[in-house]
Design an enzyme around this catalytic site. Structure first.
Site, mmCIF file in Angstrom:
data_model
loop_
_atom_site.group_PDB
_atom_site.id
_atom_site.type_symbol
_atom_site.label_atom_id
_atom_site.label_comp_id
_atom_site.label_asym_id
_atom_site.label_seq_id
_atom_site.Cartn_x
_atom_site.Cartn_y
_atom_site.Cartn_z
ATOM 1 N N ASP A 17 -30.812 6.334 -8.424
ATOM 2 C CA ASP A 17 -29.774 6.263 -9.461
ATOM 3 C C ASP A 17 -29.062 4.917 -9.518
ATOM 4 O OD1 ASP A 17 -28.566 6.604 -7.041
ATOM 5 O OD2 ASP A 17 -27.053 8.012 -7.763
ATOM 6 N N GLU B 101 12.847 -0.795 -4.427
ATOM 7 C CA GLU B 101 12.499 -1.344 -3.120
ATOM 8 C C GLU B 101 12.916 -2.812 -2.999
ATOM 9 O OE1 GLU B 101 10.273 0.150 -0.681
ATOM 10 O OE2 GLU B 101 10.024 -1.633 0.573
ATOM 11 N N ASP B 102 12.712 -3.556 -4.084
ATOM 12 C CA ASP B 102 12.841 -5.014 -3.980
ATOM 13 C C ASP B 102 14.077 -5.614 -4.630
ATOM 14 O OD1 ASP B 102 10.408 -5.015 -2.787
ATOM 15 O OD2 ASP B 102 9.272 -5.606 -4.559
#
Ligand code: MN
Length: 501
Positions: A268, A85-86
């Site tokens: 709980d 992508e980069d």
């Protein structure tokens, strides 16, 4: 964050290698090194918004997955997840160096793209892509979770509106998906890291309540644990692990909302987890606990015999331990515990003996349809914006396993036109999950569709218009019929030419 996932301040490749070493072979370590060197060189010129070298980000995502003891293929893919992508390095190059499997995961993440926060339409587009990617390879989503978790830990470097947007999206979309995939640990991380950015005031309040309850309970809990250990030993039940766990903050908040902020009704806040060898030990332990302390009515839950929809299994019971004080026990086997923490990722998780669990037979696309609906219920302002971009989509498969998404009730003809115009025009029959079916059958998520083509056929049938659901198919059919009509008219008015030899 739990200690084993906490990202060290000066995270380095050595930290990652140390983590991976705990459950892997030397050959695996070579792969990690190679992936690291590749990513580091590719991102060399880039910086994070914070000013830190970019490689820190993929390294941290990989580190989180290694902390969960997940398969090295996944860890390596996480190191490479932002490369295509980069940077100038392509998927083809990654495939050459790392093979099809890793390249496939990286390509899946790349297809998802960097999320850009440009309004609702974009948001839905992202969501749709996410489901397609997940249907193709669920590991893409696991890496995406790690990617998101790291981005959430560094959110303070971003401007305020972006922070809110990313945190909100994590809370509304990522966390419910993690939940549906049974990945309790990722769900908790995504929620608790987003919580302070989305609901800052509530976060403070809830944290104070929990801290107070925890300090009050702490010493008593130690006492209970000691008592139970002793009793189990006397009954010769072999304990694998016993620990107290603090309820995750966001899920505590959700419960407080349901109980009208009455923290006494949340039993709980601290739960005690008992991990045992097998199912019969689990039931034996339940008996021992009830012998020691009186159980609360209606609070004994057998999720072993009746698992939750996401597959969660455990025995739960809540008991009185001290003058009206109450504590919850969660009793389970190691395998159930791994499933609860890792969900679908359990198949890629190595336990202490270096063993991975067999793949669970999960009917992906069917589950996806359910997840989709649930996620959409979480997206608050969707109705208001009236975007049905993603609503009511189904996911079906080609015989090769490619995922095609179509609107609900789409037919094999819609599918055929979606693949190719000519396949649409020439389709003469269909096999749905290996059985012959009519071309007007509404498709269901998960169906495998094989279109039967008649090579001599040139035009679609007029009748198809009546049942197709997509504009694409309708337009193609109309065009093809128009052309055909025109051709036959031409044949009628023009004398036939002699064929040349
Ligand atoms: Mn990333």
């Amino acid at each position: 964050m739990p200690d084993r996932l906490k990202i060290p301040d000066n995270l380095s490749i050595n930290d990652l290698v140390e983590k991976v070493k705990k459950y892997s072979t030397h050959k695996d370590l070579d792969l990690i090194w190679l992936a690291y060197e590749t990513a580091k060189a590719a991102h060399a010129e880039q910086k994070r918004v914070s000013g830190a070298p970019y490689i820190i980000h993929p390294l941290a995502a990989a580190y989180i997955l290694a902390g969960m003891r997940l398969d090295v293929q996944l860890v390596a893919a996480a190191l490479l997840h932002d490369v295509p992508e980069d940077t100038n390095v392509t998927i083809e190059e990654i495939e050459k160096d790392f093979g099809k499997d890793i390249a496939g995961m990286v390509s899946g993440i790349t297809k998802l793209g960097k999320l850009k926060y440009r309004g609702m339409e974009r948001y839905m587009e992202n969501l749709r892509k996410m489901f397609v990617a997940m249907a193709e390879d669920v590991r893409v989503m696991i890496i995406k979770f790690a990617d998101r978790v790291h981005n959430l830990t560094t959110l303070s470097a971003l401007p305020e509106d972006k922070r809110y947007r990313i945190a909100l999206e994590s809370l509304e979309i990522y966390a419910p998906i993690a939940n549906r995939l049974g990945m309790g640990e990722f769900r908790g991380l995504l929620e608790d890291l987003s919580f302070p950015y989305v609901f800052p005031k509530e976060y403070q309040k809830v944290k104070e309540i929990q801290d107070r309850m925890f300090t009050e309970g702490e010493t008593l809990i130690e006492k209970i644990l000691t008592m139970l250990r002793k009793e189990l030993k006397e009954s010769q039940v072999k304990l694998i692990d016993l620990h107290g766990r603090r309820k995750q903050l966001y899920s505590f908040y959700q419960k407080l909302l349901r109980k009208g902020w009455d923290s006494d009704k949340v039993y709980d806040v601290i739960a005690l987890r008992v991990i045992l060898k097998d199912v019969s030990d689990c039931y034996a332990t339940l008996g021992i606990i009830h012998k020691l302390w009186r159980p609360l009515k209606g609070r004994i839950k057998d999720y072993i015999a009746q698992p939750k929809p996401n597959g969660y299994q455990s025995l739960h019971t809540t008991v009185f331990y001290d003058e009206g004080k109450i504590v919850e026990f969660q009793i389970r086997t190691q395998e159930m515990h791994n499933d609860a923490e890792f969900g679908v990722a359990a198949h890629w998780h190595y336990d202490e003996f270096g063993i991975k669990q067999p793949a669970k037979n999960i009917r992906w696309a069917e589950d996806l349809a359910a997840i989709q609906k649930e996620v959409l219920n979480n997206v608050g302002d969707l109705e208001q914006l009236k975007i049905d971009f993603f609503k009511n989509r189904i996911f079906v498969f080609t015989p090769k396993g490619d995922v095609i998404d179509l609107p609900e009730d789409a037919t094999p003809v819609d599918f055929a036109y979606h693949i190719h115009t000519e396949i649409g025009n020439r389709c003469s029959g269909v096999k749905i999950n290996d059985s012959l079916a009519s071309l007007s059958t509404p498709l269901k998520s998960g169906d495998v569709i094989e279109i039967i083509i008649d090579k001599n056929r040139k035009t679609p049938s007029q009748d198809w218009i009546k049942f197709v659901k997509t504009h694409l198919a309708r337009n193609h059919i109309k065009n093809a019929l128009k052309t055909a009509e025109h051709d036959s008219w031409l044949k009628f008015v023009l004398p036939k030419r002699k064929q040349r030899i």
